[in-house]
Design a protein around this motif. Structure first.
Motif, PDB file in Angstrom:
ATOM      1  N   PRO A 182       0.837  -1.203   0.000  1.00 37.46           N
ATOM      2  CA  PRO A 182       0.000   0.000   0.000  1.00 37.46           C
ATOM      3  C   PRO A 182       0.872   1.254   0.000  1.00 37.46           C
ATOM      4  O   PRO A 182       1.737   1.421   0.871  1.00 37.46           O
ATOM      5  N   ALA A 183       0.670   2.111  -0.984  1.00 37.49           N
ATOM      6  CA  ALA A 183       1.511   3.305  -1.109  1.00 37.49           C
ATOM      7  C   ALA A 183       1.480   4.153   0.148  1.00 37.49           C
ATOM      8  O   ALA A 183       2.483   4.773   0.524  1.00 37.49           O
ATOM      9  N   CYS A 184       0.349   4.160   0.851  1.00 37.17           N
ATOM     10  CA  CYS A 184       0.210   5.013   2.032  1.00 37.17           C
ATOM     11  C   CYS A 184       1.098   4.566   3.187  1.00 37.17           C
ATOM     12  O   CYS A 184       1.323   5.338   4.128  1.00 37.17           O
ATOM     13  N   LEU A 185       1.604   3.335   3.132  1.00 35.43           N
ATOM     14  CA  LEU A 185       2.461   2.851   4.214  1.00 35.43           C
ATOM     15  C   LEU A 185       3.932   3.122   3.955  1.00 35.43           C
ATOM     16  O   LEU A 185       4.775   2.891   4.829  1.00 35.43           O
ATOM     17  N   LEU A 186       4.259   3.604   2.761  1.00 32.93           N
ATOM     18  CA  LEU A 186       5.651   3.864   2.416  1.00 32.93           C
ATOM     19  C   LEU A 186       6.077   5.247   2.887  1.00 32.93           C
ATOM     20  O   LEU A 186       5.426   6.256   2.588  1.00 32.93           O
ATOM     21  N   VAL A 187       7.156   5.297   3.619  1.00 29.84           N
ATOM     22  CA  VAL A 187       7.761   6.573   3.961  1.00 29.84           C
ATOM     23  C   VAL A 187       8.336   7.162   2.682  1.00 29.84           C
ATOM     24  O   VAL A 187       9.034   6.486   1.928  1.00 29.84           O
ATOM     25  N   GLY A 188       8.026   8.433   2.413  1.00 34.72           N
ATOM     26  CA  GLY A 188       8.453   9.050   1.163  1.00 34.72           C
ATOM     27  C   GLY A 188       7.642   8.563  -0.020  1.00 34.72           C
ATOM     28  O   GLY A 188       8.169   8.404  -1.118  1.00 34.72           O
ATOM     29  N   GLU A 189       6.329   8.332   0.198  1.00 34.84           N
ATOM     30  CA  GLU A 189       5.494   7.785  -0.864  1.00 34.84           C
ATOM     31  C   GLU A 189       5.404   8.720  -2.077  1.00 34.84           C
ATOM     32  O   GLU A 189       5.095   8.273  -3.178  1.00 34.84           O
ATOM     33  N   GLU A 190       5.705  10.021  -1.888  1.00 35.49           N
ATOM     34  CA  GLU A 190       5.645  10.943  -3.019  1.00 35.49           C
ATOM     35  C   GLU A 190       6.658  10.572  -4.103  1.00 35.49           C
ATOM     36  O   GLU A 190       6.511  10.958  -5.268  1.00 35.49           O
ATOM     37  N   LEU A 191       7.677   9.802  -3.733  1.00 38.44           N
ATOM     38  CA  LEU A 191       8.669   9.386  -4.716  1.00 38.44           C
ATOM     39  C   LEU A 191       8.107   8.371  -5.701  1.00 38.44           C
ATOM     40  O   LEU A 191       8.729   8.085  -6.723  1.00 38.44           O
ATOM     41  N   TRP A 192       6.919   7.849  -5.387  1.00 35.06           N
ATOM     42  CA  TRP A 192       6.373   6.776  -6.202  1.00 35.06           C
ATOM     43  C   TRP A 192       5.199   7.237  -7.060  1.00 35.06           C
ATOM     44  O   TRP A 192       4.488   6.420  -7.640  1.00 35.06           O
ATOM     45  N   THR A 193       5.012   8.503  -7.171  1.00 37.14           N
ATOM     46  CA  THR A 193       3.839   9.000  -7.891  1.00 37.14           C
ATOM     47  C   THR A 193       3.885   8.685  -9.379  1.00 37.14           C
ATOM     48  O   THR A 193       2.863   8.728 -10.054  1.00 37.14           O
ATOM     49  N   THR A 194       5.045   8.366  -9.891  1.00 38.45           N
ATOM     50  CA  THR A 194       5.134   8.055 -11.326  1.00 38.45           C
ATOM     51  C   THR A 194       4.676   6.636 -11.636  1.00 38.45           C
ATOM     52  O   THR A 194       4.420   6.307 -12.795  1.00 38.45           O
ATOM     53  N   GLN A 195       4.574   5.788 -10.629  1.00 36.34           N
ATOM     54  CA  GLN A 195       4.137   4.416 -10.874  1.00 36.34           C
ATOM     55  C   GLN A 195       2.619   4.361 -10.867  1.00 36.34           C
ATOM     56  O   GLN A 195       1.976   4.770  -9.913  1.00 36.34           O
TER      57      GLN A 195
ATOM     58  N   ALA B  66      -0.685   2.861 -10.173  1.00 30.38           N
ATOM     59  CA  ALA B  66      -0.990   1.869  -9.154  1.00 30.38           C
ATOM     60  C   ALA B  66      -2.490   1.653  -9.038  1.00 30.38           C
ATOM     61  O   ALA B  66      -3.242   2.590  -8.790  1.00 30.38           O
ATOM     62  N   SER B  67      -2.923   0.415  -9.217  1.00 32.19           N
ATOM     63  CA  SER B  67      -4.314   0.055  -8.973  1.00 32.19           C
ATOM     64  C   SER B  67      -4.539  -0.049  -7.476  1.00 32.19           C
ATOM     65  O   SER B  67      -3.740  -0.673  -6.754  1.00 32.19           O
ATOM     66  N   ASP B  68      -5.626   0.552  -6.972  1.00 34.61           N
ATOM     67  CA  ASP B  68      -5.917   0.565  -5.535  1.00 34.61           C
ATOM     68  C   ASP B  68      -4.764   1.157  -4.720  1.00 34.61           C
ATOM     69  O   ASP B  68      -4.609   0.866  -3.533  1.00 34.61           O
ATOM     70  N   GLN B  69      -3.940   1.979  -5.368  1.00 36.07           N
ATOM     71  CA  GLN B  69      -2.789   2.604  -4.713  1.00 36.07           C
ATOM     72  C   GLN B  69      -1.862   1.559  -4.078  1.00 36.07           C
ATOM     73  O   GLN B  69      -1.309   1.753  -2.998  1.00 36.07           O
ATOM     74  N   LEU B  70      -1.696   0.442  -4.801  1.00 30.26           N
ATOM     75  CA  LEU B  70      -0.721  -0.573  -4.416  1.00 30.26           C
ATOM     76  C   LEU B  70       0.471  -0.469  -5.348  1.00 30.26           C
ATOM     77  O   LEU B  70       0.315  -0.400  -6.565  1.00 30.26           O
ATOM     78  N   LEU B  71       1.652  -0.459  -4.797  1.00 32.47           N
ATOM     79  CA  LEU B  71       2.870  -0.315  -5.581  1.00 32.47           C
ATOM     80  C   LEU B  71       3.587  -1.658  -5.679  1.00 32.47           C
ATOM     81  O   LEU B  71       3.711  -2.379  -4.684  1.00 32.47           O
ATOM     82  N   ASN B  72       4.059  -2.000  -6.872  1.00 30.53           N
ATOM     83  CA  ASN B  72       4.778  -3.247  -7.107  1.00 30.53           C
ATOM     84  C   ASN B  72       6.266  -2.999  -6.890  1.00 30.53           C
ATOM     85  O   ASN B  72       6.906  -2.294  -7.673  1.00 30.53           O
ATOM     86  N   VAL B  73       6.829  -3.539  -5.807  1.00 32.04           N
ATOM     87  CA  VAL B  73       8.187  -3.180  -5.409  1.00 32.04           C
ATOM     88  C   VAL B  73       9.011  -4.408  -5.027  1.00 32.04           C
ATOM     89  O   VAL B  73       8.477  -5.491  -4.749  1.00 32.04           O
ATOM     90  N   ASP B  74      10.322  -4.203  -5.014  1.00 32.92           N
ATOM     91  CA  ASP B  74      11.272  -5.140  -4.425  1.00 32.92           C
ATOM     92  C   ASP B  74      11.887  -4.464  -3.203  1.00 32.92           C
ATOM     93  O   ASP B  74      12.179  -3.267  -3.224  1.00 32.92           O
ATOM     94  N   LEU B  75      12.092  -5.231  -2.145  1.00 34.07           N
ATOM     95  CA  LEU B  75      12.670  -4.689  -0.915  1.00 34.07           C
ATOM     96  C   LEU B  75      13.955  -5.437  -0.591  1.00 34.07           C
ATOM     97  O   LEU B  75      13.972  -6.680  -0.560  1.00 34.07           O
TER      98      LEU B  75
END
Length: 440
Positions: free
Chosen positions: A16-29, A31-40
């Motif tokens: 969930p994008a809302c749980l990411l610190v610095g989520e504004e960095l991900w605005t270019t992705q 996202a359906s339901d504001q879910l971001l596809n990421v690797d950690l």
């Protein structure tokens, strides 16, 4: 197992994008339901990197492919009653009403709530919460008379014992008139000595404003935060939430204030409700709703179908930028016959009860970072580079998959290591409950 490694990647996760610190960095992705596809990337139990899936090579480093499964920050349960939990087998609510719950708990506490009884049931709740993926809990503790001394002593012991697993906060619970007595002042001192939160139940009565002022004065004198049970009913004339907000403004109170339940707000005229919400916003009060427990209790009449859901105006409060959280409340006691200290169940049921979908938006914060902020835990309930790898991994790839199954096979990571998610057996309490029943 990969989670035993000191360096590994979690690949192809939906966060969930809302749980990411610095989520504004991900605005270019997109996202359906504001879910971001990421690797950690995880190094020594800390999140070292978060990147869009497939954009960074992890050759030579262990990795696990979640196949799109969701990853959440560990949960924060802002409003519980660990001291009441799991007494149903010996103290069942005869008709499911609020009044019977009060009477049944009062009778059980007078007979049974010594230190051993409270300790074992509270720890059972902590075991459940930890296994499900909760990192921080605030529990209310019935505190009138000698019970306050007993329960806060148990609370302090458990807080220390569980400090490496769960952050535990304690709130005293009495009716507000108690604080206008010498015993109430002693209780406020006990709360301060226990590094707790001052709290109580607000009931409409001729002295309610005097009682609220008294609690604010005690809190200011001792530098304590406040947490109220407010308006847990369907009476439109029950307006203690507004009165608490006015008192916070009047006292220029600088601490954190949380109000739980606030059910009557949902049955008031729009103009009255809007006025209260504006005052709550001005006062900086956070609201915690308990949809599961209130659905169980509110509107219950024998032989009649309930006509309302018992929840407060979650959407309207959130739209007014009031911090809104959801929490477990009671588990397997006369106030709520069910529950397992599972914050995912709380979120799942809340979505359906209060229609927190279409869109899901950032409602995931209501059981993670928002309650963490209200508990003054700025690094808990969120996901970010440099933060501990305290995560819950699910097979559900989106909200609809997540909330359609129990996710009993979730993986809980603490400091990057998978914990044992085996739940405690109810048989752990059988001996205690049987002894209490036979001795009464």
């Amino acid at each position: 197992m990969i989670f035993a490694a000191n360096h590994y990647w979690i690949r192809n996760a939906h966060v969930p994008a809302c749980l990411l610190v610095g989520e504004e960095l991900w605005t270019t992705q997109k996202a359906s339901d504001q879910l971001l596809n990421v690797d950690l990337e995880i190094v020594e139990g800390v999140i070292a990197a978060i990147v869009p899936t497939g954009t960074q090579s992890n050759a030579g480093v262990a990795s696990i492919d979640l196949q799109g499964g969701m990853v959440w920050a560990c949960f924060v349960d802002l409003h519980t009653h660990l001291d009441k939990g799991h007494i149903w087998n010996r103290a069942a609510n005869p008709d499911g009403t609020f009044e019977s719950a009060l009477a049944t708990v009062r009778a059980d506490s007078e007979k049974n709530w010594d230190a051993e009884d409270v300790y074992r049931r509270m720890e059972f709740g902590l075991k459940c919460s930890y296994a499900h993926g909760t990192k921080a809990i605030r529990t209310h503790l019935d505190s009138a008379g000698k019970q306050g001394t007993i329960s806060f002593e148990v609370f302090r012991e458990l807080r220390q014992k569980w400090a490496d697993r769960i952050i535990l906060q304690g709130v005293c619970l009495v009716s507000l008139d108690y604080f206008l007595t010498p015993e109430g002042e002693k209780l406020a001192d006990l709360v301060a000595e226990s590094a707790g939160v001052l709290g109580g139940v607000t009931f409409i009565n001729p002295e309610i404003d005097q009682q609220i002022d008294g609690v604010f004065s005690l809190a200011k004198e001792r530098n304590l935060n406040l947490d109220f049970h407010a308006d847990e009913n369907d009476d439109p004339n029950s307006d203690t939430l507004r009165r608490v907000a006015e008192a916070a403004i009047r006292h220029e109170y600088q601490g954190k204030v949380v109000c739980g339940h606030c059910c009557s707000l949902a049955v008031q005229e729009d103009t009255e409700a809007d006025r209260t919400i504006a005052l709550v916003k001005e006062a900086g009060i956070g609201i915690v709703s308990l949809p599961m427990c209130n659905l169980y209790l509110q509107g219950r009449r024998p032989g009649k179908t309930p006509r309302w859901r018992g929840v407060t105006l979650l959407h309207e409060l959130k739209q007014a930028e009031v911090p809104v959280a959801i929490a477990s409340d009671n588990c397997r006691d006369p106030f709520h016959a069910y529950g397992d200290h599972d914050a995912l169940e709380v979120f799942s049921q809340s979505v359906k009860i209060a229609q927190l979908d279409h869109p899901f938006g950032n409602w995931a914060k209501a059981i993670t970072s928002t309650p963490a902020d209200l508990m003054n835990l700025p690094k808990v309930g969120r996901i970010g580079v440099g933060l501990p790898t305290d995560l819950v991994l699910f097979k559900g790839r989106n909200y609809r998959e997540l909330l359609s199954r129990s996710q009993h096979d979730r993986i809980v990571l603490r400091n990057g290591k998978a914990i044992d998610t085996t739940l405690p057996s109810y048989t752990e309490l059988d001996n205690l409950l049987e002894n209490r029943i036979s001795s009464t």
